[in-house]
Design an enzyme around this catalytic site. Structure first.
Site: not given
Ligand code: S3P
Length: 452
Positions: A31, A103, A180, A182, A333, A411
């Site tokens: 991240s 993602g 989330s 993200q 995660d 994972r």
């Molecule tokens: C992340 C947020 C999480 C996590 C992903 C990394 C990030 O996802 O599962 O591996 O770096 O902001 P979500 O925002 O979908 O929970």
């Protein structure tokens, strides 16, 4: 990246191992690595990064930022420089941005593009192309972005998609309907180049690396915590970011596999150095300790504005537990590897409130239920969790002829590798290639320890 599609699957059987001992280091936090490239690319001047995770996901972010004008160079192992273009001056990419399996790259970059006068097409691999993008399309559209996405199953909006940014974008106040980081980060990044104040209301706290790093780069960002724990995050737009020196701490989500391996394999006594322990990420350690895991934090310190320590982990007899759903965002995660720990604990482990696991790189509830069954564990899948009856410390039977299906999910592959270590006859997985998205050195590190 989508290179998986071009090469052959790499199946492997992970064999039982002797005790894990000594000291290891895991690669940089995924991240934080993504964010250091993105913010470096938006600052005016040169950002230096050390400890960057050189996995495929972060490389997808770097390629996209290059396509939008930044100069990004590797100067040594984990050492990178980023010469930014400045907020508001991202260039129109000439080709589709290939997000591979990532993602985080997709959703955060959609936020960045949303408030720039450019149009970008986002594509990804088969796993990413199934994941829901409506959760970012909704707030970014409210800010003025125009998105055309591909319809997915159950009315979802998925990749490939084309996003036309708005200039000027409109500041919004947005209450997150899903926990989330993200989605939160996409809105904050869009807010960087939006005149006025963009506000995100977060009822359930999620990882706060964006907030920490935006502040570090000089953005005007405030966080107010209300009496019920709701966080109100405000960012003032038309920001100017100053280049930084960033030391990326080790990824707790990567350390998790070795923490559980050392807890499960008798005789293990392992130190994992330099692990990030941001409270929004450290839920697994709390849960494993409550199960009886011997995990000590040595030399707690700060690295790159994040709490870090060396973790000393010893083999432990674990007991089953009922996991409070409130802790889920701080270990979101880590559930696949927690399920492996639960499969060897004494008694029953119950998890619930984990609907989000169904929309990760794979449906992690279905994938781990199937995988653990193949390894001989006793598992039931519910609508929003797994219920696991552990062996009481005995190794899992293993010896599966049909390999575990990893569904392009790193994972799942790494969790079942650890299950293999703690099995009698080894665990076969269908494809180890996805591991390179987040932890390219995983197998070498594991083989080094297991063969020691
Ligand atoms: C992340 C947020 C999480 C996590 C992903 C990394 C990030 O996802 O599962 O591996 O770096 O902001 P979500 O925002 O979908 O929970």
């Amino acid at each position: 990246m989508s290179s998986h599609a071009e090469t052959q699957a790499k199946p492997r059987r992970f064999l039982p191992s002797g005790p894990l001992t000594g000291r290891i280091r895991v690669p940089g936090d995924k991240s934080i690595s993504h964010r250091s490239i993105m913010l470096g690319a938006l600052a005016v001047g040169r950002t230096h990064v050390t400890g960057l995770l050189e996995g495929e996901d972060v490389m997808a972010t770097a390629a996209a930022m290059r396509a939008m004008g930044a100069t990004i160079e590797r100067t040594g192992e984990g050492r990178w420089t980023v010469d930014g273009v400045g907020v508001g001056t991202l260039l129109q990419p000439q080709a589709a941005l290939d997000m591979g399996n990532s993602g985080t790259s997709t959703r955060l970059l959609m936020g960045l593009v949303a408030s720039h006068p450019i149009t970008a097409t986002f594509t990804g691999d088969a796993s990413l192309s199934k994941r829901p993008m409506g959760r970012v399309i909704e707030p970014l559209s409210l800010m003025g972005a125009d998105v055309s996405a591909t319809p997915g199953v159950h009315g979802t909006q998925t990749l490939p998609l084309m996003l036309r940014g708005a200039r000027p974008a409109v500041p919004i106040t947005y209450r997150l309907p899903v926990a989330s980081a993200q989605v939160k980060s996409a809105i904050l990044l869009a807010g960087l180049n939006t005149p006025g104040v963009t506000t995100v209301i977060e009822p359930v706290p999620t990882r706060d690396h964006s907030e920490r790093m935006l502040r570090g780069f000089g953005a005007d960002l405030s966080v107010d915590v209300e009496a019920d724990g709701t966080r109100v995050i405000r960012i003032v737009g038309d920001a100017e970011l100053k280049p930084q020196q960033i030391d990326v701490p080790g990824d707790p989500s990567s350390a998790a596999f070795f923490i559980v391996a050392a807890l499960l394999v008798p005789g293990s006594d392992l130190v994992i150095e330099n692990v990030g322990l941001n409270p929004t990420r450290a839920g697994l350690i709390e849960v494993l300790r409550a199960m009886g895991g011997a995990i000590d934090c040595l030399d707690p310190r700060e690295v790159g504005g994040e709490p870090v320590a060396d973790l000393h982990v010893r083999h432990s007899a674990l007991s089953g537990i009922e996991v409070d759903p409130a802790i889920a965002p701080s270990m979101i995660d880590e559930f696949p590897i927690l399920f492996v720990a639960a499969a060897l604990a004494r008694g029953r482990t119950v998890t619930r409130g984990l609907d989000e696991l169904r929309v990760k790189e794979s449906d992690r509830l279905a994938a781990m239920r199937a995988a653990l069954e193949l390894a001989g564990a006793r598992v039931q899948e519910t609508e929003d969790g797994l219920v696991i009856d552990g062996t009481g410390g005995d190794p899992l039977p293993g010896g599966n002829h049909q390999p575990v299906a990893t569904h392009l999910d790193h994972r799942i592959a790494m969790s079942m590798a650890i299950a293999g270590l703690a099995s009698r006859a080894g665990v076969a997985v269908d494809d180890t290639r996805p591991i390179a998205t987040s932890f390219p050195q995983f197998e070498a590190l594991l083989d080094g320890l297991a063969g020691a």
